[in-house]
Design an enzyme around this catalytic site. Structure first.
Site, PDB file in Angstrom:
ATOM      1  N   HIS A  16       0.831  -1.209   0.000  1.00  0.00           N
ATOM      2  CA  HIS A  16       0.000   0.000   0.000  1.00  0.00           C
ATOM      3  C   HIS A  16       0.858   1.249   0.000  1.00  0.00           C
ATOM      4  O   HIS A  16       0.361   2.360   0.175  1.00  0.00           O
ATOM      5  CB  HIS A  16      -0.970  -0.013   1.182  1.00  0.00           C
ATOM      6  N   ALA A  65       5.379   2.716   0.100  1.00  0.00           N
ATOM      7  CA  ALA A  65       6.799   2.393   0.184  1.00  0.00           C
ATOM      8  C   ALA A  65       7.160   1.793   1.536  1.00  0.00           C
ATOM      9  O   ALA A  65       8.063   0.964   1.632  1.00  0.00           O
ATOM     10  CB  ALA A  65       7.638   3.648  -0.073  1.00  0.00           C
TER      11      ALA A  65
END
EC number: 6.5.1.-
Length: 467
Positions: free
Chosen positions: A396, A398
């Site tokens: 969802h 980094a």
């Protein structure tokens, strides 16, 4: 890289002394102990964190007291890092009669929403200062006007998002929305129609029959990593998918990241407490303090969770409409459309299993997914490829590389002009600075090479709003 390998070697030795085996093959960490096993998709260049390993294996080992129900499979995406209870980036599958409320937590249906504007960046740039002023007012200075009859909230929870939209009066924000467009855009909301719901699980003050409610949470992002960001389509990577989504190189788009606010806390905290209270008296509690619910209670939790999930959709929808109206009032000529709205922290029934996603995104075949980087890095629109090995999911974002306390302590300086954050709280700018996050490039590459996703478009941050 040599230092990284040495650190991993030390971590493997430390974990082995704790009874945890770690193997790394082809970009995947395979973790196991006597109770459970799990996989983490993580390139060797990115760190594997000991706390996150313990949290993941703890979740992978959750069973009902009679051992009749439990986790079938556990894995994690490359943004994997420790959370308060569950590690972020975790995907856990249980049998259909079992749920783990703590795997979702209180930020139920934290998710992303992406809107096009149909406006080129070159056309919007001259109006930037005025646009920031308007958006600061509605997003950060409580300048929103969002009246909602309690009967509309009741319709949302007991009936459907369609019924919620039909129950709104043409006043305040709602006087300026394109209602037919909002109805049509429900089809672009991933899994929204799958959430069961009931008003009895919502805070009583929202459904008590009052003529009008001005809910303090509706149309707000909340703190932490949540945001509203104006972005520029920097590169089209899949021409056909981008065209279908309405993404044009050089155009301004709006990305929104937030969840269910106080409603999610109301539901999530109660059901985590309920799961603990259901543990049989006299039976030793699990060391992890993680509890599941079985049978009828599991179904009841899913309905309560779905109520908060529907509210999270409404919250993101309201934020999107406030931005649309600010853009229209400032510039005009918008041809906006919803690209996609995707959930993160939810349980969804898929393939006969309950798929728990904690900071992970559905990436079923053909689904669009949103994977943001940071305020100083690219975000991506991607198409899911339906990889069963990774439970039909992708990351969802980094993922954090530094805890907020560490960022505040170091006060790392970044080059001026590389990113712009509009906020009324300086600590938010510090805690969420780009260096606090992993680089998005290896995160995307690992998932593409493993067959989880295919990138559609790369988005460049322009202005980020954080509460």
């Amino acid at each position: 890289m040599a230092a990284k390998v040495k650190n991993i070697s030390r971590l493997k030795s430390a974990l082995k002394r704790q009874g945890i085996q770690v193997e790394h093959q082809h970009g995947v960490y395979h973790l196991s102990n006597e109770q459970a096993q799990a996989s983490v998709l993580l390139p060797a260049a990115l760190p594997l964190e000991e706390k996150a390993v313990h949290q993941l294996l703890a979740f992978a080992s959750v069973r009902s007291p009679d051992a009749g129900h439990g986790v079938c499979k556990a894995c994690a995406t490359p943004d994997f890092h420790p959370g308060s209870i569950a590690p972020v980036g975790t995907v856990v599958a249980t049998d259909s009669g079992f749920v783990i409320p703590a795997a979702v937590g209180t930020d139920i249906n934290c998710g992303m929403r992406l809107l096009t504007t149909g406006l080129a960046h070159t056309a919007v740039e001259p109006f930037k200062a005025e646009l920031i002023r308007r958006l600061t007012r509605v997003l950060l200075e409580n300048g929103r006007n969002v009246p909602v009859p309690s009967k509309a909230f009741k319709a949302l929870f007991d009936d459907s998002p369609d019924a919620f939209l039909e129950s709104l009066k043409a006043e305040g924000l709602w006087a300026g929305v394109q209602r037919d467009q909002l109805h049509a855009e429900l089809a672009q909301c991933v899994s929204l129609s799958d959430f069961d719901s009931a008003a009895r699980y919502a805070p009583q003050g929202m459904v008590d029959g009052r003529e009008t409610i001005r809910d303090p949470g509706l149309g707000t992002t909340g703190g932490g990593n949540h945001f509203v960001e104006l972005q520029i389509v920097d590169e089209v990577l899949d021409r056909h998918a981008a065209y279908a989504a309405g993404l044009v190189k050089g155009d301004v788009v709006v990305m929104i990241h937030t969840g269910s606010r106080d409603v999610g806390f109301h539901v999530g905290a109660r059901w985590m407490d309920r799961a603990r209270a259901e543990w049989p008296k006299g039976l030793k509690h699990p060391d992890s303090k993680l509890y599941g619910l079985s049978g009828a209670l599991a179904q009841e939790y899913l309905q309560a969770m779905g109520s908060a999930a529907r509210y999270a959709w409404a919250n993101r929808m309201v934020l999107g409409e406030m931005v649309r109206q600010a853009l229209d009032a400032t510039i005009g000529g918008m041809r906006s459309r919803l690209v996609v709205d995707v959930p993160h922290n939810v349980v969804l029934r898929e393939q006969g299993l309950n798929i728990h996603r904690k900071g992970a995104t559905p990436a079923r075949a053909g689904d669009l997914a949103l994977i943001p980087g940071s305020m100083g890095d690219f975000s991506f629109v991607a198409t899911g490829l339906g990889n069963a090995d990774w439970l039909w999911s992708c990351s969802h974002g980094a993922g954090r590389s530094m805890r907020r306390q560490e960022v505040r302590r170091t006060r790392h300086e970044t080059s001026p002009g590389t990113w712009q954050c509009v906020t009324l709280r300086e600590e938010r700018r510090i805690e969420e600075a780009p260096h606090a996050y992993k680089p998005i490039g290896p995160i995307l590459q690992a998932q593409e090479e493993a067959g989880l996703i295919r990138s559609v478009a790369r988005l460049k941050p322009w202005v980020t709003f954080k509460a």
